[in-house]
Design a protein around this motif. Sequence first.
Motif, mmCIF file in Angstrom:
data_model
loop_
_atom_site.group_PDB
_atom_site.id
_atom_site.type_symbol
_atom_site.label_atom_id
_atom_site.label_comp_id
_atom_site.label_asym_id
_atom_site.label_seq_id
_atom_site.Cartn_x
_atom_site.Cartn_y
_atom_site.Cartn_z
ATOM 1 N N ILE A 77 36.602 101.612 64.968
ATOM 2 C CA ILE A 77 37.231 100.465 64.322
ATOM 3 C C ILE A 77 38.300 100.931 63.339
ATOM 4 O O ILE A 77 39.399 100.381 63.276
ATOM 5 N N LEU A 90 38.070 91.339 65.014
ATOM 6 C CA LEU A 90 36.967 91.667 65.905
ATOM 7 C C LEU A 90 35.656 91.194 65.287
ATOM 8 O O LEU A 90 35.374 91.497 64.119
ATOM 9 N N LEU A 128 36.279 96.347 57.079
ATOM 10 C CA LEU A 128 35.141 96.330 57.993
ATOM 11 C C LEU A 128 33.965 95.743 57.226
ATOM 12 O O LEU A 128 33.450 96.356 56.303
ATOM 13 N N THR A 187 40.733 94.401 61.723
ATOM 14 C CA THR A 187 39.834 93.725 60.792
ATOM 15 C C THR A 187 38.567 93.337 61.550
ATOM 16 O O THR A 187 38.655 92.714 62.608
ATOM 17 N N SER A 188 37.404 93.724 61.019
ATOM 18 C CA SER A 188 36.181 93.495 61.781
ATOM 19 C C SER A 188 35.074 92.921 60.909
ATOM 20 O O SER A 188 34.938 93.294 59.741
#
Lengths: 286, 370
Positions: free
Chosen positions: B179, B154, B30, B185-186
């Motif tokens: 998340i 994302l 993240l 995976t963001s």
Amino acid sequence: MEKKTRREESKAAKAILITISFLFVGLMLVVPLISILVNSLSKGFGFYLSSLGTKFVSSALKITILATAAAVLVNTLFGLVASWALTRFSFKGKQVLSTLIDIPFSISPVIAGLAYIMTFGRMGWAAPIVEGINNALGTDIQIVFAIPGVLLATIFVTFPFVSRELIPVLNAEGTDEEEAAALMGAKGFSIFKSITFPKIKWALLYGMILCFARALGEFGAVHALSKTRGKTFTLPLEIDALYLSGSADSIVASFAVSSILVIMAVIILILRNLLEHREKGKSGIV
Amino acid sequence: MYVELKQINKSFGDFQASRDVSFGIEKGSLVALLGPSGSGKTTILRMIAGLETPDSGDIIIDGARVNDIPPAERGIGFVFQNYALFRYMTVYDNIAYGLKIKKMPKEQIKKRVTELLELTGLTGMEKRYPNQLSGGQRQRVAFARALAPEPQLLLLDEPFAAIDAKVRHELRTWLREMILKVGITSIFVTHDQDEAVEVASQIIVTNQGRIEQIGEPKEIYTEPKTPFVTEFIGQPTFIEDYGKLKGFRKEKKYKGAIIRPEFVEAFKSDNKTFKDVMDCSEEGVITDILFRGTSLELKLDVGGVTLTTHRSLDRRKVSVGEKMRVIIYRVFAVDETAAYPMDNEELAKRNVKYNHLEAYLYSKDGYFVV
């Protein structure tokens, strides 16, 4: 204490402004329009109907409807294209295009009519082109002093209405929703249909109505290009002809024909308001 | 590396939004793109999404170069800054939109949307229109809509900017948990350092189109590598002649030093906790006291230099004009390109270390709370 007087002041201002608005609209718009309806019936309902039944009037009505339909159709399509181009892309000449679209707002319709005569008339630069087409296809298309000229003139004067309504809306709405839809794989037309159209439909409808109303009543430009009563005259020209012929009967007849235009315009406005009201009630969106 | 950017350059006319941007992101992480406005962070995000095209360089997602792949086929979900919810569609239709485009059977769409409504706590709201929702609910819809087609990546553009301060904090936690739960995976863009530190597991600091530093939040905080990062994170004060401060010597190669409030301690002269280091301190006069909700912010005049420090509300009362003893633990000396931590020499001689540094990161206050 001071606050109270201020509030009273603003109350008074409110009352005055509302009164002025109503008085002005009433005196300048409503009363004259009503007087047309009243005058049109001054020789009785039978006379009213018979003055609408002449072949001049029915020909004028047909041509008016044809010209109006052509103007609304062409200018709606053009308005969508132009407003899309002006709000979604940046390109050289954008400012110029935006200014050019407004020309019909700022120049007299008579000049528009004369401009078409200078273009397509016997001396006009485009006359040989029209002639060439006629020779090649064996047709006999006339533009000036014929129905195509009336259509062109009407389209010209109502040119900016749709795009001028759409541009501010498209600008204000931005492109985020369209981008979001595109990211999910939606294609151009489906984005327009499901995302953009719902946002602009009221502006579009309003632009079309303005275009419609203006096309219905166009006089100057058409007057320059239309000289044959009963063939190329539109309703406003017919009204003018009746009025100028001077007899007491024909003047009342001209009021009767005018009342058609007034009634059509009022019906359109009422329809629009009804539609808008219903739609808003349905989706809960104000 | 799941997402990789290699030598990306991008200009808009004369404005260069990205200069030689390269970084990699591990699967499942993240990541925050943190920087001031105009630093090019949103451009990076939009290029990964395919909403902008880089002038040069490669974008690689899951091992494949995606530069020429249209946005819709990159397997990404995107949350826009103002959410860009379809305002003429209900919550249900918003979430279902991407699935309908993919021609998923109706039954399956219904199942997936219901699942997402449950996940985001929006069950019962499916018939509402976006303008009937609060800011927080809108964010949830945007999040659910982005996740509906099961993207592998994302992307979120300033996901908290449109929300008022009170709810923002709550939503940060919510989004982070969400998340991590989904395991996607963001990458999110933010200009708010608190937001980045709190939500992300990895921070990429951007400035003027360049990547300044990449690291875990704590690393960015405690070991800033460049003058920009040192100044951008925390509440720094820049002092040219830091040699004036007790315990520090100015070296010519540095143009000055950046001092953060958390490395400044101010205490009363009768404070027993500090009696061993009393002679390392110097005098400072309080010039201003600001109430910061959970602590006080003191401005002190120390030999003509204005320093800032935080003070716990539990400590003894102080007033403007009061003379305090001041110790600076650490400054960051900076030259044109890098930042170097410098420790207080007097304290070092006495072997007083920053054993409280760790503690600082988890509290809003100084090292010693008395």
